[in-house]
Design a protein around this motif. Structure first.
Motif, PDB file in Angstrom:
ATOM      1  N   SER A 289       0.807  -1.231   0.000  1.00 31.51           N
ATOM      2  CA  SER A 289       0.000   0.000   0.000  1.00 31.51           C
ATOM      3  C   SER A 289       0.834   1.273   0.000  1.00 31.51           C
ATOM      4  CB  SER A 289      -0.950   0.025   1.214  1.00 31.51           C
ATOM      5  OG  SER A 289      -1.818  -1.093   1.182  1.00 31.51           O
ATOM      6  N   LYS A 290       2.129   1.198  -0.373  1.00 35.27           N
ATOM      7  CA  LYS A 290       2.976   2.383  -0.416  1.00 35.27           C
ATOM      8  C   LYS A 290       2.874   3.128  -1.745  1.00 35.27           C
ATOM      9  CE  LYS A 290       6.465   0.743   2.870  1.00 35.27           C
ATOM     10  NZ  LYS A 290       7.900   0.457   3.068  1.00 35.27           N
ATOM     11  N   TYR A 291       2.350   2.442  -2.766  1.00 34.75           N
ATOM     12  CA  TYR A 291       2.279   3.094  -4.081  1.00 34.75           C
ATOM     13  C   TYR A 291       0.928   2.796  -4.712  1.00 34.75           C
ATOM     14  CZ  TYR A 291       3.264   4.275  -8.961  1.00 34.75           C
ATOM     15  OH  TYR A 291       3.216   4.819 -10.214  1.00 34.75           O
ATOM     16  N   GLU A 292       0.355   3.810  -5.343  1.00 34.16           N
ATOM     17  CA  GLU A 292      -0.939   3.658  -6.012  1.00 34.16           C
ATOM     18  C   GLU A 292      -0.932   4.504  -7.280  1.00 34.16           C
ATOM     19  OE1 GLU A 292      -5.763   4.077  -5.104  1.00 34.16           O
ATOM     20  OE2 GLU A 292      -4.260   4.521  -3.554  1.00 34.16           O
ATOM     21  N   ILE A 293      -1.493   3.954  -8.357  1.00 35.44           N
ATOM     22  CA  ILE A 293      -1.547   4.654  -9.638  1.00 35.44           C
ATOM     23  C   ILE A 293      -2.860   4.339 -10.326  1.00 35.44           C
ATOM     24  CG2 ILE A 293      -0.421   2.786 -10.900  1.00 35.44           C
ATOM     25  CD1 ILE A 293       0.871   4.843 -12.714  1.00 35.44           C
ATOM     26  N   GLN A 294      -3.349   5.294 -11.072  1.00 31.61           N
ATOM     27  CA  GLN A 294      -4.580   5.108 -11.836  1.00 31.61           C
ATOM     28  C   GLN A 294      -4.203   4.957 -13.313  1.00 31.61           C
ATOM     29  OE1 GLN A 294      -7.697   8.349 -12.439  1.00 31.61           O
ATOM     30  NE2 GLN A 294      -8.702   7.092 -10.853  1.00 31.61           N
ATOM     31  N   ILE A 295      -4.606   3.851 -13.928  1.00 31.45           N
ATOM     32  CA  ILE A 295      -4.234   3.583 -15.318  1.00 31.45           C
ATOM     33  C   ILE A 295      -5.489   3.322 -16.161  1.00 31.45           C
ATOM     34  CG2 ILE A 295      -1.984   2.639 -14.686  1.00 31.45           C
ATOM     35  CD1 ILE A 295      -3.061  -0.147 -15.199  1.00 31.45           C
ATOM     36  N   GLU A 296      -5.339   3.569 -17.455  1.00 25.16           N
ATOM     37  CA  GLU A 296      -6.418   3.357 -18.426  1.00 25.16           C
ATOM     38  C   GLU A 296      -6.196   2.015 -19.123  1.00 25.16           C
ATOM     39  OE1 GLU A 296      -6.725   5.572 -22.357  1.00 25.16           O
ATOM     40  OE2 GLU A 296      -8.190   6.673 -21.154  1.00 25.16           O
ATOM     41  N   THR A 297      -7.172   1.134 -19.068  1.00 24.69           N
ATOM     42  CA  THR A 297      -7.018  -0.212 -19.628  1.00 24.69           C
ATOM     43  C   THR A 297      -8.171  -0.531 -20.571  1.00 24.69           C
ATOM     44  OG1 THR A 297      -8.216  -1.210 -17.767  1.00 24.69           O
ATOM     45  CG2 THR A 297      -5.814  -1.035 -17.572  1.00 24.69           C
ATOM     46  N   LEU A 298      -7.915  -1.506 -21.448  1.00 26.97           N
ATOM     47  CA  LEU A 298      -8.929  -2.020 -22.371  1.00 26.97           C
ATOM     48  C   LEU A 298      -9.297  -3.440 -21.968  1.00 26.97           C
ATOM     49  CD1 LEU A 298      -7.350  -0.791 -25.731  1.00 26.97           C
ATOM     50  CD2 LEU A 298      -9.211   0.282 -24.463  1.00 26.97           C
ATOM     51  N   GLU A 299     -10.556  -3.781 -22.115  1.00 31.69           N
ATOM     52  CA  GLU A 299     -11.020  -5.107 -21.716  1.00 31.69           C
ATOM     53  C   GLU A 299     -10.610  -6.154 -22.749  1.00 31.69           C
ATOM     54  OE1 GLU A 299     -15.181  -7.348 -20.426  1.00 31.69           O
ATOM     55  OE2 GLU A 299     -15.223  -5.555 -21.670  1.00 31.69           O
ATOM     56  N   GLN A 300     -10.137  -7.313 -22.267  1.00 32.07           N
ATOM     57  CA  GLN A 300      -9.778  -8.448 -23.110  1.00 32.07           C
ATOM     58  C   GLN A 300     -10.233  -9.717 -22.413  1.00 32.07           C
ATOM     59  OE1 GLN A 300      -8.517  -8.418 -26.139  1.00 32.07           O
ATOM     60  NE2 GLN A 300      -8.326 -10.626 -26.364  1.00 32.07           N
ATOM     61  N   ARG A 301     -10.876 -10.607 -23.166  1.00 34.83           N
ATOM     62  CA  ARG A 301     -11.408 -11.833 -22.554  1.00 34.83           C
ATOM     63  C   ARG A 301     -10.299 -12.679 -21.929  1.00 34.83           C
ATOM     64  NH1 ARG A 301     -12.147 -16.987 -24.026  1.00 34.83           N
ATOM     65  NH2 ARG A 301     -11.274 -16.567 -26.098  1.00 34.83           N
ATOM     66  N   LYS A 302      -9.194 -12.842 -22.634  1.00 29.19           N
ATOM     67  CA  LYS A 302      -8.047 -13.569 -22.105  1.00 29.19           C
ATOM     68  C   LYS A 302      -6.783 -12.909 -22.614  1.00 29.19           C
ATOM     69  CE  LYS A 302      -6.047 -18.189 -21.578  1.00 29.19           C
ATOM     70  NZ  LYS A 302      -6.162 -19.629 -21.870  1.00 29.19           N
TER      71      LYS A 302
END
Length: 423
Positions: A289-302
């Motif tokens: 819990s010392k580092y946190e980041i918000q990232i943008e991701t795309l959904e992929q089934r696998k």
């Protein structure tokens, strides 16, 4: 009609040679016997009788010129005979239009005749089956060359063209082996067993390789509102975007923020079809819990198959002695649920690294240490990572991964028949 086609093709090729400045004295010596061997038996007999009665003036001409003149006369004579026999009786002033049932019956009869003809031509000398040529049979592949020769001699078969009725000394065919480039089919090549043995040794050598390759994997937490799940992430510098598995999205119950349509460029230059991906904003937090980041991701089934991880042993003890704690080692999480691409990866590295061995390096990230490189020991099966969006049905189509069979355009058998018909 077959003689007319032969004569027309010969004259077309000869005129082409003359337009290129190639005179007849340069090709007559080898073209004459080839043309002579392509003539029907009755015309060839008439030609031999005609040579005894050649006038003195005609003897001064080359044999090829005399033969072409003779063939032209035979073709014209045959056409005149057909015209005089047929006359105008074949023209029907009231033609009968065939019905659909008549056409269907005619097509079925035609197909039966064609299949029958093919069966007569394509008969394998090894297994006596009409489904393939002798050069394509799989039965004698594991035989020694001497066994193949003995088998063919008992059936009075040519060792060059694999046809019954003549020997290799009298064979006029010129097949070319793709292995040694000599005059025979690859199935009769003496070098074939050596190549097969070499390939088997190479496969065996690769299959018992006692090392595996570790990729940059790390364990972290995904946080959304009051829900937190622990996932295994892959740090992939070869990906331009970051991806999240669909099952992780369902566990967190996150709502998408948008959609993107992408084409994936895969290994080998293959480009997939345009596919829609839902867009999600994720909060990623390290296990401490010392580092946190918000990232943008795309959904992929696998994202990929299971990747190897470090188990308990000397390597893990060696890392602990160096003060390196690996988060992705002994745990129950095996599947990759998050792929962090180059769009985020640069902000995660701290700049610290430690060489564990010649081929193994430890790299510090803000989520923890990761290991990359080749190491000895059995971890899991070898895995290749490619972001893929193929449908299940597309995986059975070789064209979808860039493999195309040239035989679909023109088979080797068809090319051989064209050469035989030409000469």
């Amino acid at each position: 009609m077959a003689t007319r086609i032969l004569y027309d093709k010969l004259m077309t090729q000869i005129l082409a040679l003359e337009s290129l400045g190639v005179t007849q004295d340069k090709y007559a010596a080898f073209l004459f016997p080839m043309v002579e061997s392509a003539l029907p038996e009755d015309i060839l007999r008439a030609w031999n009788r005609c040579q005894a009665n050649v006038a003195t003036n005609d003897k001064e001409k080359s044999q090829l010129t005399q033969l072409l003149h003779f063939v032209r006369k035979e073709v014209e004579s045959e056409e005149k005979i057909n015209l005089s026999r047929g006359g105008f009786s074949s023209v029907d002033p009231n033609p009968v239009i065939p019905s659909a049932s008549f056409l269907s019956t005619a097509v079925r009869n035609k197909e039966k005749n064609v299949v029958h003809t093919k069966n007569e031509i394509r008969e394998c000398v090894w297994c006596d089956k009409p489904t393939h040529n002798s050069s394509e049979c799989k039965r004698p592949i594991k035989w020694d060359l001497e066994e193949k020769k003995d088998f063919l001699k008992k059936k009075n078969t040519c060792l060059i063209c694999l046809k019954i009725g003549h020997h290799a000394k009298k064979c006029r065919k010129y097949p070319k082996c793709i292995v040694c480039e000599k005059r025979h089919y690859p199935i009769m090549c003496a070098e074939l067993p050596k190549i097969s043995k070499k390939a088997e040794d190479q496969v065996l050598k690769q299959s018992i390789k006692p090392s595996t390759v570790l990729l940059q994997t790390v364990k972290l937490n995904l946080v959304y509102k009051e829900k937190t799940i622990t996932v295994r992430a892959l740090l992939d510098s070869g990906a331009q975007r970051s991806f999240i598995r669909s099952d992780a999205i369902e566990k967190l119950n996150i709502k998408p923020t948008g959609n993107e349509h992408l084409r994936h460029n895969l290994f080998g230059g293959v480009v997939t079809k345009l596919k829609n991906h839902r867009l999600f904003i994720l909060n990623c937090k390290s296990l401490n819990s010392k580092y946190e980041i918000q990232i943008e991701t795309l959904e992929q089934r696998k994202i990929c198959d299971n990747l190897p991880k470090i188990k308990s042993g000397s390597l893990l003890s060696q890392l602990q002695d160096k003060g390196i704690e690996i988060t992705d080692c002994i745990n129950e999480v095996t599947e990759i649920s998050l792929l962090i691409g180059s769009d985020v990866l640069g902000s995660l590295y701290t700049g610290r690294s430690e060489h564990v061995s010649d081929n193994l390096v430890a790299i510090e990230t803000k989520f923890g240490w990761v290991i990359q490189g080749s190491t000895s020991g059995t971890y899991c099966n070898f895995t290749s990572i490619h972001a893929c969006s193929f449908d299940i049905d597309d995986l059975w189509k070789l064209e979808s991964i860039g493999i195309k069979d040239e035989a679909q355009v023109k088979s080797s058998r068809k090319r051989e028949e064209e050469v035989e018909n030409f000469f």
